[in-house]
Write a protein that holds these residues in place. Structure first.
Motif, PDB file in Angstrom:
ATOM      1  N   TYR A   1       0.873  -1.171   0.000  1.00 18.26           N
ATOM      2  CA  TYR A   1       0.000   0.000   0.000  1.00 18.26           C
ATOM      3  C   TYR A   1       0.907   1.217   0.000  1.00 18.26           C
ATOM      4  O   TYR A   1       1.713   1.411   0.903  1.00 18.26           O
ATOM      5  CB  TYR A   1      -0.897  -0.026   1.231  1.00 18.26           C
ATOM      6  N   THR A   2       0.808   2.027  -1.041  1.00 15.05           N
ATOM      7  CA  THR A   2       1.639   3.208  -1.182  1.00 15.05           C
ATOM      8  C   THR A   2       0.744   4.435  -1.113  1.00 15.05           C
ATOM      9  O   THR A   2      -0.232   4.535  -1.857  1.00 15.05           O
ATOM     10  CB  THR A   2       2.397   3.179  -2.524  1.00 15.05           C
ATOM     11  N   GLN A   3       1.069   5.327  -0.206  1.00 20.64           N
ATOM     12  CA  GLN A   3       0.256   6.521   0.020  1.00 20.64           C
ATOM     13  C   GLN A   3       1.166   7.735  -0.014  1.00 20.64           C
ATOM     14  O   GLN A   3       2.184   7.760   0.666  1.00 20.64           O
ATOM     15  CB  GLN A   3      -0.413   6.438   1.387  1.00 20.64           C
ATOM     16  N   PHE A   4       0.817   8.722  -0.832  1.00 24.37           N
ATOM     17  CA  PHE A   4       1.599   9.941  -0.717  1.00 24.37           C
ATOM     18  C   PHE A   4       0.775  10.993  -0.006  1.00 24.37           C
ATOM     19  O   PHE A   4      -0.444  10.974  -0.020  1.00 24.37           O
ATOM     20  CB  PHE A   4       2.162  10.413  -2.065  1.00 24.37           C
ATOM     21  N   THR A   5       1.472  11.868   0.662  1.00 23.22           N
ATOM     22  CA  THR A   5       0.827  12.924   1.426  1.00 23.22           C
ATOM     23  C   THR A   5       1.697  14.170   1.356  1.00 23.22           C
ATOM     24  O   THR A   5       2.892  14.090   1.095  1.00 23.22           O
ATOM     25  CB  THR A   5       0.612  12.494   2.894  1.00 23.22           C
ATOM     26  N   TYR A   6       1.069  15.282   1.562  1.00 16.08           N
ATOM     27  CA  TYR A   6       1.818  16.533   1.573  1.00 16.08           C
ATOM     28  C   TYR A   6       2.461  16.725   2.932  1.00 16.08           C
ATOM     29  O   TYR A   6       1.856  16.460   3.970  1.00 16.08           O
ATOM     30  CB  TYR A   6       0.916  17.707   1.217  1.00 16.08           C
ATOM     31  N   ALA A   7       3.695  17.195   2.920  1.00 14.50           N
ATOM     32  CA  ALA A   7       4.469  17.327   4.149  1.00 14.50           C
ATOM     33  C   ALA A   7       3.784  18.229   5.169  1.00 14.50           C
ATOM     34  O   ALA A   7       3.794  17.941   6.367  1.00 14.50           O
ATOM     35  CB  ALA A   7       5.873  17.835   3.832  1.00 14.50           C
ATOM     36  N   PHE A   8       3.133  19.297   4.727  1.00 13.23           N
ATOM     37  CA  PHE A   8       2.504  20.213   5.676  1.00 13.23           C
ATOM     38  C   PHE A   8       1.318  19.577   6.399  1.00 13.23           C
ATOM     39  O   PHE A   8       0.984  19.956   7.508  1.00 13.23           O
ATOM     40  CB  PHE A   8       2.057  21.511   4.982  1.00 13.23           C
ATOM     41  N   ALA A   9       0.673  18.587   5.773  1.00 20.17           N
ATOM     42  CA  ALA A   9      -0.497  17.942   6.374  1.00 20.17           C
ATOM     43  C   ALA A   9      -0.118  16.771   7.275  1.00 20.17           C
ATOM     44  O   ALA A   9      -0.960  16.246   8.003  1.00 20.17           O
ATOM     45  CB  ALA A   9      -1.439  17.456   5.278  1.00 20.17           C
ATOM     46  N   ARG A  10       1.129  16.388   7.244  1.00 23.79           N
ATOM     47  CA  ARG A  10       1.600  15.211   7.979  1.00 23.79           C
ATOM     48  C   ARG A  10       1.334  15.301   9.477  1.00 23.79           C
ATOM     49  O   ARG A  10       1.141  14.294  10.139  1.00 23.79           O
ATOM     50  CB  ARG A  10       3.095  15.077   7.710  1.00 23.79           C
ATOM     51  N   TRP A  11       1.298  16.490  10.021  1.00 27.67           N
ATOM     52  CA  TRP A  11       1.180  16.664  11.470  1.00 27.67           C
ATOM     53  C   TRP A  11      -0.239  16.947  11.934  1.00 27.67           C
ATOM     54  O   TRP A  11      -0.471  17.133  13.117  1.00 27.67           O
ATOM     55  CB  TRP A  11       2.133  17.769  11.927  1.00 27.67           C
TER      56      TRP A  11
END
Length: 100
Positions: free
Chosen positions: A31-41
């Protein structure tokens, strides 16, 4: 590969998303998921990542790609654990029998 925004999947539907993905993957699936760094927290992202870590034996975060606008990173989750109350989908069970 998923680019679904974790923050958009809160509430009861959000809690079932990752268990459903885990139940659809074969033992060798990723399962590969990308996310934006600013939303990570954000709380939804932290909760969903905790859920992914609970449902997969290995979760690896790639490095943040700052050349992407906005900066993003990729999580790769391997070796799904099938959660209680879920079972492997019929297609996954059939594929497992073929490769075994």
């Amino acid at each position: 590969m998923s680019s679904l925004p974790w923050s958009a999947f809160t509430g009861p539907h959000g809690r079932t998303l990752v268990p459903k993905i885990a139940s659809l993957l074969s033992e060798s699936g990723v399962y590969t998921q990308f996310t934006y760094a600013f939303a990570r927290w954000t709380p939804p992202s932290r909760h969903r990542l905790a859920q992914v870590r609970q449902l997969f034996e290995e979760v690896v975060a790639g490095r943040t790609v700052y050349r992407n606008l906005p900066p993003a990173l990729v999580y790769s989750a391997r070796r799904p654990r099938v959660p209680d109350g879920h079972s492997l989908s019929p297609a996954v069970r059939a594929a497992s029998r073929i490769t075994s």
